[in-house]
Scaffold this active site. Sequence first.
Site, mmCIF file in Angstrom:
data_model
loop_
_atom_site.group_PDB
_atom_site.id
_atom_site.type_symbol
_atom_site.label_atom_id
_atom_site.label_comp_id
_atom_site.label_asym_id
_atom_site.label_seq_id
_atom_site.Cartn_x
_atom_site.Cartn_y
_atom_site.Cartn_z
ATOM 1 N N ASN A 109 -33.958 25.790 20.915
ATOM 2 C CA ASN A 109 -32.690 25.612 20.230
ATOM 3 C C ASN A 109 -32.921 25.296 18.755
ATOM 4 O O ASN A 109 -33.912 24.664 18.388
ATOM 5 C CB ASN A 109 -31.847 24.519 20.896
ATOM 6 N N PHE A 113 -27.640 19.871 14.760
ATOM 7 C CA PHE A 113 -26.711 18.725 14.812
ATOM 8 C C PHE A 113 -25.249 19.167 14.668
ATOM 9 O O PHE A 113 -24.453 18.558 13.940
ATOM 10 C CB PHE A 113 -27.041 17.698 13.712
ATOM 11 N N SER A 170 -35.369 15.557 15.393
ATOM 12 C CA SER A 170 -34.970 16.947 15.597
ATOM 13 C C SER A 170 -35.664 17.823 14.564
ATOM 14 O O SER A 170 -35.707 17.489 13.379
ATOM 15 C CB SER A 170 -33.452 17.097 15.450
ATOM 16 N N ASN A 172 -34.544 20.630 13.563
ATOM 17 C CA ASN A 172 -33.562 21.585 13.067
ATOM 18 C C ASN A 172 -32.721 21.087 11.899
ATOM 19 O O ASN A 172 -31.794 21.767 11.468
ATOM 20 C CB ASN A 172 -32.648 22.017 14.219
ATOM 21 N N THR A 173 -33.033 19.898 11.391
ATOM 22 C CA THR A 173 -32.409 19.380 10.167
ATOM 23 C C THR A 173 -33.511 19.208 9.140
ATOM 24 O O THR A 173 -34.431 18.412 9.344
ATOM 25 C CB THR A 173 -31.712 18.031 10.426
ATOM 26 N N LYS A 213 -35.954 7.627 18.489
ATOM 27 C CA LYS A 213 -36.384 8.851 19.180
ATOM 28 C C LYS A 213 -37.344 9.614 18.293
ATOM 29 O O LYS A 213 -37.019 9.975 17.162
ATOM 30 C CB LYS A 213 -35.185 9.727 19.540
ATOM 31 N N ASN A 242 -38.667 14.228 21.484
ATOM 32 C CA ASN A 242 -37.746 15.324 21.197
ATOM 33 C C ASN A 242 -38.440 16.656 21.490
ATOM 34 O O ASN A 242 -39.519 16.699 22.065
ATOM 35 C CB ASN A 242 -37.303 15.238 19.726
#
Length: 355
Positions: A109, A113, A170, A172-173, A213, A242
Amino acid sequence: MDAASLTMPLLRLLPPETAHDLTIRLLACGLAPRNREADDPILASRLWNLNFPNPVGLAAGFDKNALAYRAILGLGFGFTEVGTVTPRPQSGNPKPRLFRLAEDAAVINRMGFNNDGIETVLPRLQGARAGILGINIGKNKDSTDAVEDYVKGATAFAPLADYLVVNVSSPNTPGLRDLQRREPFLALARAVRAARDDSCAAAGKKAPPLLLKIAPDLDESQIEDVAEVAMTAPADGLIVSNTTIARPAGLRSLYRAEAGGLSGAALFEPSTEVLRRISVLTKGQMPLVGVGGISSGEQAYAKIRAGASLVQLYSALVYHGPRLLGRIKRDLAARLRADGFSSVAEAVGADRDRV
């Protein structure tokens, strides 16, 4: 055959994000199978002054906007976690951004966010609920002050959370994982802890435990920094881990080269090793939540023996559906008894020092 067994094959015919959104709608409308099976008493544990009926939770990312958490708890999870929620709403990355790697029992993925933001999510968390709820907070992609974003999340959600999670892992940021470096991580953890305490004091509520996390893609020095920060800040626990940006050899799916975070079967071994190292470095004094690649009672048990007091899953549900949860819990209880343990807590860290 129950409704879940009929629905799962149909959902897999849909694009992954469409299937996910439809699942959330069905759950939010009350169209979910209720758990009728009482948890085995051996699975119960007490952590952070919370009574967990079983140690298996649903990881953040599924119910980002707190639309279905009550129904999720009704499925038989010991706890669930909403979010990640950012201060302002954001749409996330362009679609497609979610990919099933069916041949690898994995998911990639790069959602980014996507969520409704604090003001919209906050009212959904008001009122009674039957179960333990974690709230996972993050920063907006275009924010110029990451600490301020996390402080806003802690201030808003701490009085409503059973536990609060700072997500700095994450992939993805852009720049988010840089916050795991020692000094920024320590400053962030302390700022969020202060905001949590102030907000709960003002609301006349007890402050929830604060969890951090982390990513699985940490080298040994970074793992040591994370352990030190968690003990120094101090945090009340760590969620390990994660998704990973690594692409292990042997992935077969056509989607294996897609950008984003990989979860599922391939994440089990690396995330469990980071978990074990963190447990060693914190000498078993830091409660850990083990996440990554769990699809069986055997794997949940391995996380616990590596040092996890609780475990979470998500990706395996994409392929096995909600009935997987009952199988995991039954198998975990059997394995605990077979090894002579009378509780989950007794098994935590049994393999911590295994090389």
